[in-house]
Design an enzyme around this catalytic site. Structure first.
Site, short mmCIF file in Angstrom:
data_model
loop_
_atom_site.label_atom_id
_atom_site.label_comp_id
_atom_site.label_asym_id
_atom_site.label_seq_id
_atom_site.Cartn_x
_atom_site.Cartn_y
_atom_site.Cartn_z
N ALA A 17 19.10 25.55 11.47
CA ALA A 17 18.72 25.20 12.84
C ALA A 17 17.26 25.57 13.13
O ALA A 17 16.79 25.37 14.25
CB ALA A 17 19.65 25.88 13.84
N GLY A 22 7.85 31.81 12.36
CA GLY A 22 7.16 32.73 11.46
C GLY A 22 7.82 32.79 10.09
O GLY A 22 7.26 33.37 9.16
N ASN A 23 9.01 32.20 9.97
CA ASN A 23 9.74 32.15 8.70
C ASN A 23 9.59 30.71 8.20
O ASN A 23 10.20 29.79 8.74
CB ASN A 23 11.19 32.53 8.98
CG ASN A 23 12.13 32.29 7.81
OD1 ASN A 23 11.84 31.50 6.91
ND2 ASN A 23 13.27 32.95 7.84
N SER A 26 12.74 28.61 7.05
CA SER A 26 13.61 28.25 8.17
C SER A 26 13.02 27.07 8.94
O SER A 26 13.73 26.11 9.29
CB SER A 26 13.79 29.46 9.10
OG SER A 26 14.10 29.11 10.41
N GLU A 170 13.61 45.86 12.51
CA GLU A 170 14.28 44.89 11.64
C GLU A 170 14.87 45.56 10.41
O GLU A 170 15.17 44.90 9.41
CB GLU A 170 13.30 43.77 11.28
CG GLU A 170 12.66 43.11 12.51
CD GLU A 170 13.31 41.78 12.94
OE1 GLU A 170 13.85 41.09 12.08
OE2 GLU A 170 13.25 41.46 14.14
N HIS A 239 8.82 39.64 7.22
CA HIS A 239 9.25 41.00 6.90
C HIS A 239 8.44 41.45 5.70
O HIS A 239 8.10 40.64 4.83
CB HIS A 239 10.74 41.04 6.52
CG HIS A 239 11.69 40.75 7.65
ND1 HIS A 239 12.78 39.93 7.52
CD2 HIS A 239 11.69 41.17 8.93
CE1 HIS A 239 13.44 39.87 8.68
NE2 HIS A 239 12.78 40.62 9.54
N ASP A 241 9.41 42.89 3.11
CA ASP A 241 10.06 42.70 1.80
C ASP A 241 9.83 41.31 1.22
O ASP A 241 10.34 40.98 0.15
CB ASP A 241 11.56 43.06 1.86
CG ASP A 241 12.40 42.11 2.70
OD1 ASP A 241 11.85 41.14 3.26
OD2 ASP A 241 13.62 42.34 2.81
N ASN A 350 16.66 29.29 4.14
CA ASN A 350 16.50 29.87 5.48
C ASN A 350 15.61 31.12 5.41
O ASN A 350 15.59 31.93 6.34
CB ASN A 350 17.87 30.25 6.07
CG ASN A 350 18.28 29.32 7.20
OD1 ASN A 350 17.42 28.68 7.82
ND2 ASN A 350 19.56 29.26 7.49
N CYS A 356 16.82 40.12 0.61
CA CYS A 356 17.23 40.03 2.01
C CYS A 356 18.74 40.15 2.14
O CYS A 356 19.25 40.61 3.17
CB CYS A 356 16.87 38.66 2.60
SG CYS A 356 15.12 38.29 2.58
#
Ligand code: SUG
Length: 429
Positions: A17, A22-23, A26, A170, A239, A241, A350, A356
């Site tokens: 969706a 920022g990702n 996604s 987070e 993030h 990571d 995503n 993750c």
């Protein structure tokens, strides 16, 4: 100390969706058709690989979805179906939020400080509030319930409720622990972002990292609060990571991961003299390529024989520059001596790579024995998971199906079948 990785089982509502600004993955896959069954089987496949490598493996369960309780807090009401239907009529994005399977990314469930690092000698877990993104912020309540069930024994574990929402937290995705090879006390590193970078929010606030370190009773002399580089956030490292990972005495990071890498490496070397920092230069693997391939979103794990393995997503192997660099790394004979490639493509689309999907918890044998065994995995439980997923998980979800009452029912039933198969009562989770 034994490390157990708790992976989130990919829930039956897994869909694209485009909820995370920022990702990049996604955003790029927004509106695509997802494959929840395949996604969940890929996740179990990764867990099976970890077990086969002789490593400790646990699970966390998908959250209740659709999240009608959350829609009710926004003023929709009636039966579950009425609540969902009126939300769908009013604003489809709200239903997409209520259907997100994002709890699969358990690196964002909590920050974990193992017992040797804390003042009271307990393993501390702080539930992340994930307050920057609405679909993720709704996870905290159910995450806290699962953590309290999984780690019930106050002789070993202390669970902290999420921080207030103004302190964006987070979880372990912005946390690393470096432990001297020679034994002795470890250093915990908290990585935060500042303001907006390239129009993208910093999801981990400095004030949140500092609060978690305080709550866990860490020694200020052995905790570092480090700023992520703006360039990394702007390039899509929402993030830390996504651009760095650590294990034991090894830090593996992209050159552009931190705002002031020289200061960080010097501070680390002062605290952990045998630290090995492996920095990937941008002229070998650009920041963009690192983020597209999720090279750093690998699990760096210590094998039973003492060697270190990097568990990478297939996307990293497919990139010539990344793969060439990794093979040189192995040939050099440093602490990382093995590469393992896993297929978690559905999650990757995503923005969720191997790292993750897992929360690391390090415990001694007594604390391990105090974990609720229903959260721990072996081959038999893997087979049970695969059976339920194959029978119950939807094969695909197209964006318009998020408004289909048949999908709502099916997903709710699928989750119940899973929790039952793992021995959880209806109201336990
Ligand atoms: O928060 N994706 C997750 C990915 C989390 C990755 N976790 C770590 N890096 N540790 C996120 O952005 C996408 C959901 C969607 O678009 O529907 C999402 O939430």
């Amino acid at each position: 100390m034994i490390e157990v990785n708790f992976d989130g089982i990919v829930g039956p509502t897994h869909n694209y969706a485009g909820l995370s600004i920022g990702n990049r993955a996604s955003f790029a896959n927004a509106g695509a058709v997802s494959s929840p069954r395949l996604a969940a089987l890929q996740g179990v496949g990764k867990m099976r690989r970890m077990l086969a490598m002789g490593l400790g493996q646990g699970v966390f369960l998908p959250h209740v979805r659709p999240n009608t309780d959350w829609l009710r807090t926004l003023g929709f009401n009636g039966s579950d179906t009425e609540t969902l239907a009126s939300a769908w009529m009013s604003d489809r994005a709200l239903v997409a939020n209520a259907m997100s399977a994002s709890a699969m990314w358990t690196a964002n469930a909590a920050t974990v400080s193992p017992a040797p690092d804390t003042r009271d000698g307990l393993c501390h877990l702080s539930v992340a509030n994930l307050s920057t993104m609405p679909h993720r912020a709704s996870e905290a309540g159910q995450t806290e319930r699962q953590l309290r069930l999984a780690f019930p024994d106050p002789r070993f574990f202390r669970i902290h409720a999420p921080l207030p929402a103004a302190f964006g937290d987070e979880g372990a995705a912005n946390f690393m622990r470096i432990a001297p090879r020679s034994g002795g006390p470890a250093v915990e590193m908290f990585v935060y972002g500042e303001g907006q970078s390239g129009g993208f929010p910093s999801r981990q606030h400095r004030t949140a990292s500092e609060a978690v370190a305080r709550r866990h009773g860490l020694s200020p002399a052995r905790s570092l609060v480090v700023r992520q580089s703006d360039a990394a956030i702007a390039a899509g490292a929402f993030h830390n990571d996504v651009v760095a990972v650590a294990n034991g005495h090894v830090l593996f990071a992209h050159e552009a991961a931190f705002a002031d890498p020289a200061a960080l490496y010097a501070a680390l070397a002062a605290l952990v003299p045998d630290v090995v920092t492996i920095e990937v230069p941008a002229d070998r693997v650009s920041l963009d390529t690192a983020i597209r391939t999720y090279l750093f979103n690998s699990q760096l794990v210590t094998m039973p024989d003492g060697g270190m393995t990097l568990v990478l997503p297939g996307e990293a192997q497919e990139n010539a520059a990344v793969w060439a660099w990794l093979n040189e790394l192995i040939a050099q004979g440093g602490p990382i001596d093995r590469l393992e490639v896993v297929d978690v493509r559905e999650s990757m689309r995503n923005g969720g790579g191997p790292a993750c999907l897992r929360l690391r918890v390090q415990v001694d044998a007594d604390a391990l024995a105090a974990i609720d065994p229903r959260f721990l995995l072996n081959e038999t439980v893997c087979a049970r998971l695969e059976q339920v997923i194959t029978q119950e998980w939807p094969e695909s979800i197209a964006p318009e199906e998020l408004g289909d009452p048949r999908l709502w029912d099916r997903c709710a039933r699928a989750r119940s079948a899973l929790t039952e198969a793992l021995g959880f009562g209806t109201d336990e989770l």
